[in-house]
Write an enzyme that holds these catalytic residues in place. Structure first.
Site, PDB file in Angstrom:
ATOM      1  N   GLU A   1     -15.108 152.472 -22.803  1.00 41.82           N
ATOM      2  CA  GLU A   1     -15.248 151.241 -22.024  1.00 41.82           C
ATOM      3  C   GLU A   1     -16.087 151.472 -20.770  1.00 41.82           C
ATOM      4  O   GLU A   1     -16.903 150.625 -20.392  1.00 41.82           O
ATOM      5  CB  GLU A   1     -13.864 150.706 -21.660  1.00 41.82           C
ATOM      6  CG  GLU A   1     -13.029 150.281 -22.855  1.00 41.82           C
ATOM      7  CD  GLU A   1     -13.763 149.321 -23.766  1.00 41.82           C
ATOM      8  OE1 GLU A   1     -14.389 148.368 -23.257  1.00 41.82           O
ATOM      9  OE2 GLU A   1     -13.732 149.511 -24.985  1.00 41.82           O
TER      10      GLU A   1
ATOM     11  N   HIS B   1     -19.745 151.320 -21.687  1.00 43.42           N
ATOM     12  CA  HIS B   1     -20.322 149.972 -21.777  1.00 43.42           C
ATOM     13  C   HIS B   1     -20.817 149.513 -20.406  1.00 43.42           C
ATOM     14  O   HIS B   1     -21.895 148.921 -20.291  1.00 43.42           O
ATOM     15  CB  HIS B   1     -19.271 148.977 -22.291  1.00 43.42           C
ATOM     16  CG  HIS B   1     -19.143 148.934 -23.777  1.00 43.42           C
ATOM     17  ND1 HIS B   1     -20.222 148.761 -24.626  1.00 43.42           N
ATOM     18  CD2 HIS B   1     -18.041 149.010 -24.581  1.00 43.42           C
ATOM     19  CE1 HIS B   1     -19.802 148.739 -25.888  1.00 43.42           C
ATOM     20  NE2 HIS B   1     -18.493 148.903 -25.884  1.00 43.42           N
TER      21      HIS B   1
END
Length: 296
Positions: free
Chosen positions: A168, A171
């Site tokens: 995450e 990203h």
């Protein structure tokens, strides 16, 4: 800690993906991590060059100002936490699971600036939300949240939780949201590339109004692969077993096969499958040396 009622939260966040200003009434309960100064440790004791090959990314993202997007993300994140707190679902700083996530983040964040120099100025935060949903995200600017469902239902080890957090964070570091919003706005406004460059302010204004979309963006398969590999290397550099990336996605696949469709928001945007697992298996050997060095 009560579980989050998604019927009242859905208007603010449908799925997943900031610096704190003045203190708010609930700030004392927010457990946040500010590790900008730790970035200098990013390459200490380890090879500086990336071991995985993910390329430089699309330059289209430059059409959306990073600062604008990070401000929108800050607002959306604060709204999410405020709603979670109002429902008694925001974990206090003493929560053992939240402390566990802080420990993981404390090892991952110093690896971030290798992938994005802007991360030096990010004010990282990590929060835990009580919800049965299998979900986690990192918004632009380093705003991280995990839902208890992803920790409990998948019985994640620290290594596996680090792989999710690293993915995450990747990203955000690789600015996939910024790129996706630029593509969406370019299409919606119907501009040519030259007009986009001249109309940068229009795209920036549009991005500022799209904070809620940051939690429901679907990244391309290329972006997902990119985040898998960057997250894998970050976790290995932080001393987390790269083999956990494989076991994590095997667990994800089992959760998908469990049927019912409830609580699988993470898997709706992060499809598991044999191709994903095989790609990770091919790249694990590239970072095992970093992991062994970090463990020393």
């Amino acid at each position: 800690m009560q579980h989050l009622d998604h019927s009242t939260l859905s208007s603010a966040a449908s799925c997943w993906h900031c610096s704190c200003a003045a203190a708010s009434p609930w700030q004392a309960r927010r457990a946040f991590l500010r590790l900008g100064g730790a970035a200098a440790l990013a390459t200490a004791g380890g090879a500086a060059l990336a071991q995985v090959d993910v390329g430089g990314g699309s330059r289209l993202r430059q059409l959306v100002p990073a600062e604008t997007l990070e401000e929108a993300a800050t607002q959306q994140y604060q709204q999410l936490l405020a709603q979670a707190k109002a429902q008694g679902a925001l974990a206090p700083s003493t929560n053992p699971q939240l402390r566990r996530l802080h420990t993981i983040a404390g090892r991952l964040v110093p690896q971030a600036t290798q992938w994005n120099e802007r991360a030096r100025s990010w004010r990282w935060e990590v929060n835990l939300i009580g919800s049965k949903e299998i979900n986690a995200f990192c918004m632009p600017g380093g705003k991280i949240a995990f839902y208890t469902g992803i920790l409990d239902k998948l019985a994640l080890t620290d290594d596996e939780a680090a792989m999710i957090m690293g993915h995450e964070m990747a990203h955000a570091l690789r600015e996939h949201s910024r790129e996706q919003l630029a593509k969406n706005q370019a299409t919606n406004i119907g501009l040519s590339l030259g007009a986009q460059l001249l109309g940068l302010g229009d795209l920036g204004n549009a991005a500022a109004k799209l904070g809620s979309q940051l939690l429901s963006l679907r990244f391309s398969r290329a972006d997902e692969s990119d985040a898998d590999l960057v997250g894998l290397e970050m976790a290995a550099r932080a001393g987390y077993d790269p083999q956990a990336a494989v076991t994590l996605w095997q667990k994800m696949g089992q959760a998908t096969g469990g049927g019912g469709g409830n609580g699988l928001a993470f898997l709706s945007t992060h499809p598991s499958g044999p191709d994903r697992i095989r790609e990770l298996q091919r790249n694990v050997p590239k970072v095992e040396g970093l992991y062994r060095q970090a463990r020393k």
